[in-house]
Design a protein around this motif. Sequence first.
Motif, PDB file in Angstrom:
ATOM      1  N   UNK A  58       0.968  -1.126   0.024  1.00 28.39           N
ATOM      2  CA  UNK A  58       0.061   0.214   0.018  1.00 28.39           C
ATOM      3  C   UNK A  58       0.910   1.422   0.109  1.00 28.39           C
ATOM      4  N   UNK A  59       2.015   1.005   0.425  1.00 26.19           N
ATOM      5  CA  UNK A  59       2.911   2.364   0.662  1.00 26.19           C
ATOM      6  C   UNK A  59       3.540   2.652  -0.904  1.00 26.19           C
ATOM      7  N   UNK A  60       3.987   1.508  -1.684  1.00 23.01           N
ATOM      8  CA  UNK A  60       4.276   1.661  -3.057  1.00 23.01           C
ATOM      9  C   UNK A  60       3.255   2.161  -4.077  1.00 23.01           C
ATOM     10  N   UNK A  61       1.893   1.645  -3.764  1.00 23.63           N
ATOM     11  CA  UNK A  61       0.736   1.893  -4.331  1.00 23.63           C
ATOM     12  C   UNK A  61       0.472   3.523  -4.250  1.00 23.63           C
ATOM     13  N   UNK A  62       0.734   3.972  -2.934  1.00 25.83           N
ATOM     14  CA  UNK A  62       0.132   5.458  -2.679  1.00 25.83           C
ATOM     15  C   UNK A  62       1.372   6.230  -3.248  1.00 25.83           C
ATOM     16  N   UNK A  63       2.468   5.763  -3.216  1.00 21.29           N
ATOM     17  CA  UNK A  63       3.807   6.409  -3.848  1.00 21.29           C
ATOM     18  C   UNK A  63       3.385   6.876  -5.396  1.00 21.29           C
ATOM     19  N   UNK A  64       3.220   5.624  -6.008  1.00 15.38           N
ATOM     20  CA  UNK A  64       3.059   5.647  -7.365  1.00 15.38           C
ATOM     21  C   UNK A  64       1.830   6.521  -7.869  1.00 15.38           C
ATOM     22  N   UNK A  65       0.708   6.278  -7.099  1.00 13.91           N
ATOM     23  CA  UNK A  65      -0.561   6.857  -7.506  1.00 13.91           C
ATOM     24  C   UNK A  65      -0.417   8.593  -7.090  1.00 13.91           C
ATOM     25  N   UNK A  66       0.203   8.799  -6.017  1.00  8.68           N
ATOM     26  CA  UNK A  66       0.451  10.274  -5.667  1.00  8.68           C
ATOM     27  C   UNK A  66       1.191  10.995  -6.827  1.00  8.68           C
TER      28      UNK A  66
ATOM     29  N   UNK B 250     -18.759  10.451  -2.487  1.00 11.06           N
ATOM     30  CA  UNK B 250     -19.099  10.209  -0.971  1.00 11.06           C
ATOM     31  C   UNK B 250     -18.905   8.850  -0.801  1.00 11.06           C
ATOM     32  N   UNK B 251     -19.027   7.946  -1.641  1.00 14.49           N
ATOM     33  CA  UNK B 251     -18.741   6.706  -1.102  1.00 14.49           C
ATOM     34  C   UNK B 251     -17.253   6.251  -0.737  1.00 14.49           C
ATOM     35  N   UNK B 252     -16.251   7.046  -1.020  1.00 17.38           N
ATOM     36  CA  UNK B 252     -15.109   6.781  -0.418  1.00 17.38           C
ATOM     37  C   UNK B 252     -14.651   7.146   0.693  1.00 17.38           C
ATOM     38  N   UNK B 253     -15.621   8.454   1.136  1.00 14.56           N
ATOM     39  CA  UNK B 253     -15.603   8.797   2.575  1.00 14.56           C
ATOM     40  C   UNK B 253     -16.280   7.685   3.484  1.00 14.56           C
ATOM     41  N   UNK B 254     -17.350   7.263   2.994  1.00 16.91           N
ATOM     42  CA  UNK B 254     -18.125   6.233   3.880  1.00 16.91           C
ATOM     43  C   UNK B 254     -17.178   5.106   4.043  1.00 16.91           C
ATOM     44  N   UNK B 255     -16.602   4.594   2.835  1.00 14.75           N
ATOM     45  CA  UNK B 255     -15.756   3.510   3.008  1.00 14.75           C
ATOM     46  C   UNK B 255     -14.601   3.592   3.919  1.00 14.75           C
ATOM     47  N   UNK B 256     -13.880   5.017   3.810  1.00 19.62           N
ATOM     48  CA  UNK B 256     -13.084   5.049   4.841  1.00 19.62           C
ATOM     49  C   UNK B 256     -13.431   5.225   6.606  1.00 19.62           C
ATOM     50  N   UNK B 257     -14.636   5.683   6.596  1.00 21.61           N
ATOM     51  CA  UNK B 257     -15.370   5.530   7.969  1.00 21.61           C
ATOM     52  C   UNK B 257     -15.345   4.211   8.472  1.00 21.61           C
ATOM     53  N   UNK B 258     -15.844   3.355   7.445  1.00 24.46           N
ATOM     54  CA  UNK B 258     -16.412   1.834   7.804  1.00 24.46           C
ATOM     55  C   UNK B 258     -15.006   1.345   8.131  1.00 24.46           C
ATOM     56  N   UNK B 259     -14.043   1.437   7.334  1.00 21.09           N
ATOM     57  CA  UNK B 259     -12.369   0.705   7.682  1.00 21.09           C
ATOM     58  C   UNK B 259     -12.062   1.322   9.061  1.00 21.09           C
ATOM     59  N   UNK B 260     -12.130   2.541   9.312  1.00 23.27           N
ATOM     60  CA  UNK B 260     -11.740   3.058  10.673  1.00 23.27           C
ATOM     61  C   UNK B 260     -12.577   2.579  11.748  1.00 23.27           C
TER      62      UNK B 260
ATOM     63  N   UNK C  66      -4.639  -0.028   6.813  1.00 19.36           N
ATOM     64  CA  UNK C  66      -6.057   0.004   6.286  1.00 19.36           C
ATOM     65  C   UNK C  66      -6.374   1.672   5.916  1.00 19.36           C
ATOM     66  N   UNK C  67      -6.030   2.481   6.604  1.00 21.11           N
ATOM     67  CA  UNK C  67      -6.181   3.977   6.035  1.00 21.11           C
ATOM     68  C   UNK C  67      -5.364   4.145   4.885  1.00 21.11           C
ATOM     69  N   UNK C  68      -4.029   3.972   4.595  1.00 22.87           N
ATOM     70  CA  UNK C  68      -3.311   4.136   3.554  1.00 22.87           C
ATOM     71  C   UNK C  68      -4.042   3.161   2.208  1.00 22.87           C
ATOM     72  N   UNK C  69      -4.149   2.081   2.483  1.00 19.57           N
ATOM     73  CA  UNK C  69      -5.114   1.356   1.379  1.00 19.57           C
ATOM     74  C   UNK C  69      -6.084   1.849   0.928  1.00 19.57           C
ATOM     75  N   UNK C  70      -6.903   2.681   1.698  1.00 20.61           N
ATOM     76  CA  UNK C  70      -8.204   3.324   1.202  1.00 20.61           C
ATOM     77  C   UNK C  70      -7.709   4.582   0.549  1.00 20.61           C
TER      78      UNK C  70
END
Length: 120
Positions: free
Chosen positions: A14-22, A107-117, A87-91
């Motif tokens: 997820x760190x690699x994915x975050x780096x690449x997508x960012x 808004x689904x992403x925000x709901x997904x993040x809230x669910x993960x948290x 989990x947070x970085x994956x979302x």
Amino acid sequence: MKKIKLLLTTFAIVNLTDYLTTVKGIEMGFRELNEFVASLTPASFLLLKVAILATIFALVLSTRKLNFPLNKGVHLGIVVGLTASTAVLGVCSFHNLLLLLGFKEIEVIVKLMSGVLALV
């Protein structure tokens, strides 16, 4: 130990994915919301990610072997924090990927993040 290796592997992915997508998102004109990350070059951001990974790996592996009364608690605390961070970085990475694929922020992403948290 297999679960710890899986967690560390997932954290690295997820760190690699975050780096690449960012980096790709910034190249495409997206705005990074984290001011610290926005101030970094792609190379320094990668160096930061590698430093984070190395530190976390060293902490997880070294606290597992410590021999003092609180070692299990310290190790467990690090693993719980690592699980939440993964989990947070994956979302966030998934969100970046959706934006790169042309999906508008929804808004689904925000709901997904809230669910993960809520699970963590």
